[in-house]
Design a protein around this motif. Sequence first.
Motif, short mmCIF file in Angstrom:
data_model
loop_
_atom_site.label_atom_id
_atom_site.label_comp_id
_atom_site.label_asym_id
_atom_site.label_seq_id
_atom_site.Cartn_x
_atom_site.Cartn_y
_atom_site.Cartn_z
N LEU A 124 51.94 36.06 41.70
CA LEU A 124 51.51 37.43 41.41
C LEU A 124 52.63 38.44 41.66
CD1 LEU A 124 47.94 37.54 42.99
CD2 LEU A 124 48.51 37.54 40.56
N ILE A 125 53.53 38.13 42.61
CA ILE A 125 54.56 39.11 43.00
C ILE A 125 55.54 39.36 41.86
CG2 ILE A 125 56.39 39.61 44.65
CD1 ILE A 125 54.82 37.91 46.68
N PRO A 126 56.20 38.33 41.29
CA PRO A 126 57.08 38.62 40.15
C PRO A 126 56.34 39.15 38.93
CG PRO A 126 56.91 36.25 40.50
CD PRO A 126 56.27 36.91 41.68
N THR A 127 55.08 38.72 38.74
CA THR A 127 54.29 39.25 37.62
C THR A 127 54.02 40.73 37.81
OG1 THR A 127 53.22 37.08 37.44
CG2 THR A 127 52.22 38.91 36.25
N PHE A 128 53.76 41.13 39.06
CA PHE A 128 53.56 42.55 39.37
C PHE A 128 54.79 43.37 39.00
CE2 PHE A 128 54.11 46.03 42.40
CZ PHE A 128 52.92 46.73 42.25
N PHE A 129 55.98 42.87 39.33
CA PHE A 129 57.20 43.60 39.00
C PHE A 129 57.49 43.58 37.50
CE2 PHE A 129 58.16 42.96 43.56
CZ PHE A 129 58.41 44.28 43.88
N LEU A 130 57.11 42.47 36.83
CA LEU A 130 57.27 42.43 35.38
C LEU A 130 56.50 43.56 34.71
CD1 LEU A 130 57.09 38.64 34.37
CD2 LEU A 130 58.94 40.23 33.87
N ILE A 131 55.25 43.74 35.15
CA ILE A 131 54.41 44.80 34.56
C ILE A 131 54.92 46.17 34.98
CG2 ILE A 131 52.08 45.76 34.49
CD1 ILE A 131 51.02 42.93 34.93
N LEU A 132 55.26 46.31 36.26
CA LEU A 132 55.60 47.63 36.79
C LEU A 132 56.93 48.14 36.25
CD1 LEU A 132 54.42 49.68 38.78
CD2 LEU A 132 55.82 48.64 40.57
N LYS A 133 57.91 47.27 36.12
CA LYS A 133 59.24 47.71 35.69
C LYS A 133 59.41 47.70 34.19
CE LYS A 133 63.54 48.87 35.72
NZ LYS A 133 63.93 50.26 36.00
N TRP A 134 58.96 46.62 33.54
CA TRP A 134 59.24 46.47 32.11
C TRP A 134 58.02 46.76 31.24
CZ3 TRP A 134 61.54 43.11 35.70
CH2 TRP A 134 62.92 43.19 35.77
N GLY A 135 56.96 47.31 31.81
CA GLY A 135 55.84 47.77 31.00
C GLY A 135 56.24 48.95 30.14
N TYR A 136 55.42 49.23 29.12
CA TYR A 136 55.83 50.21 28.12
C TYR A 136 55.23 51.60 28.33
CZ TYR A 136 57.27 45.98 25.67
OH TYR A 136 57.86 44.79 25.34
N ARG A 137 54.18 51.73 29.15
CA ARG A 137 53.50 53.02 29.25
C ARG A 137 53.28 53.38 30.71
NH1 ARG A 137 48.36 52.97 25.35
NH2 ARG A 137 47.70 51.41 26.86
N PRO A 138 53.00 54.67 31.00
CA PRO A 138 52.81 55.08 32.40
C PRO A 138 51.61 54.40 33.07
CG PRO A 138 53.20 56.99 30.99
CD PRO A 138 53.02 55.82 30.08
N GLU A 139 50.64 53.90 32.28
CA GLU A 139 49.46 53.26 32.85
C GLU A 139 49.76 51.89 33.45
OE1 GLU A 139 49.68 54.59 29.92
OE2 GLU A 139 48.14 56.17 29.78
N LEU A 141 51.29 51.14 36.15
CA LEU A 141 51.05 51.12 37.59
C LEU A 141 49.58 50.82 37.88
CD1 LEU A 141 51.87 51.53 40.52
CD2 LEU A 141 51.55 53.99 40.21
N GLN A 142 48.69 51.44 37.14
CA GLN A 142 47.27 51.18 37.31
C GLN A 142 46.94 49.73 36.95
OE1 GLN A 142 44.60 52.91 34.45
NE2 GLN A 142 43.06 53.37 35.99
N ALA A 143 47.53 49.22 35.86
CA ALA A 143 47.26 47.84 35.45
C ALA A 143 47.74 46.85 36.50
CB ALA A 143 47.94 47.57 34.11
N ALA A 144 48.96 47.06 37.03
CA ALA A 144 49.49 46.15 38.06
C ALA A 144 48.65 46.22 39.33
CB ALA A 144 50.94 46.49 38.35
N SER A 145 48.20 47.43 39.69
CA SER A 145 47.36 47.57 40.89
C SER A 145 46.02 46.87 40.70
CB SER A 145 47.14 49.05 41.19
OG SER A 145 48.37 49.72 41.40
N TYR A 146 45.42 47.00 39.51
CA TYR A 146 44.17 46.31 39.22
C TYR A 146 44.33 44.81 39.41
CZ TYR A 146 40.92 49.83 37.39
OH TYR A 146 40.03 50.85 37.27
#
Length: 452
Positions: A124-139, A141-146
Amino acid sequence: MINLVLVVMSAFIIWGFGFENVGWVILVCSIGVLVGFLGLPSYQYCLSSEWVGVDEMSLLMVILCVLVTMISVVSSCKDVKVSELSLVGGFNIVEMVGLVCGGSLLFFQSCSWMDFYFFFEFSLIPTFFLILKWGYRPERLQAASYMIIYTVSSSLPLLMGLVWFWDYVGSDNMLLVSMVSGLSGGNLEWPWLVMSLGFIVKLPVYGVHGWLPKAHVEAPLSGSMLLSGILLKFGGYGMVRFIWFADICFSKYTQLVLVVSMWGGVLSGVICLCQSDLKSLIAYSSIGHMAMSLGGLMTFYGVGKMACVCMLFAHGLCSPILFSLAASCYDICGSRNVLLTKGVLRVFPLFSGLWFLFCVLNMGVPPSLNFYSEIFCVGSLLWGNISFGVLGGMMCFIGGCYCLVLYSLVNHGSPSANVDSYVSLSSRYVYSSIFVMFFLLAGGFFIDMFFL
């Protein structure tokens, strides 16, 4: 077998970092890997060392993990180029994908259930950073937190139960506990139901699925491919292992999980018919397929368990390519809305052909692995109860409906004004799709290698 896997991995990595015109190498290596399945050892679960326990299912999941990692790196050409300047603590996106793959490989081969739990959560940890850093939209952070909140909170009862099992038995070795039936003396029905929440949320079953569409929509392409191809399989693999070493039997509590998962699969299929976002539609289709695989497993028939494993493998290859095709649509049209990506067939006929092939594979066309897994899952449900078989048939029918709707909306009709005919279709998407298609179609002729 390992040598064949390494050959394919090397070919993908070489091609992924700039060498061109080696698509034929990928196809030749794919033939070698598929033939290599004939060399899988036929044995029950055994210990390769003090830390590693393997059987045919473990090896199959390891091969799935390696293949999905390779196609995710190759398909994410845009993210890989950008990642040269985008570092998180010294890591780029390829290294993050490697961390997910490494943690997954250790998870699938752990013989200790405490190591099993550790690597269950580690990825989950590297997946969290994948979403948080290389995601495309401001949301993002909410998706990674969920994702973190859902998965970690649901796995806490699993951790407490595993610690209690360790104290009760005196060992955390799965094979040892299974051989001496150390957990079969007590009533594990209620504890099993609570502890299985960690696996149910990772699948996920409808009702605790809220994190998955958000994570898929906000994740980069490599993150979506790893989520659907590897991380969703943690729940199914964990459920198989837990039922095996804890000696769980069919009861009213397992029947409750079966009913909830089957109705959830039907509802997720209906939601797919109403989705306008390509990535959300593919994410909800994953929920339906995982519900079908869990339903086959929860019948506690041998054929249901084998069909569950086969569906995990088939979906683990098909769904990442659908996300790759959705990313191609975004490159061509600048949108993931199905109404704004119409008419791709007239502009990119080859791309439309790939859409058709993977839509029909996703709906279970013969002689693909998807077809055999769905047929045997529905058969095991019919053996259990005719009502469950009806629900399984509804899921297959609705799955066919939304796959046809997805293909027709994206490819047919007058070309949308958003379609940019000057954008060239990346050969990486094409060769990755052909590579996976070969496995899914040709694998049906070696079905005994996947029904474990």
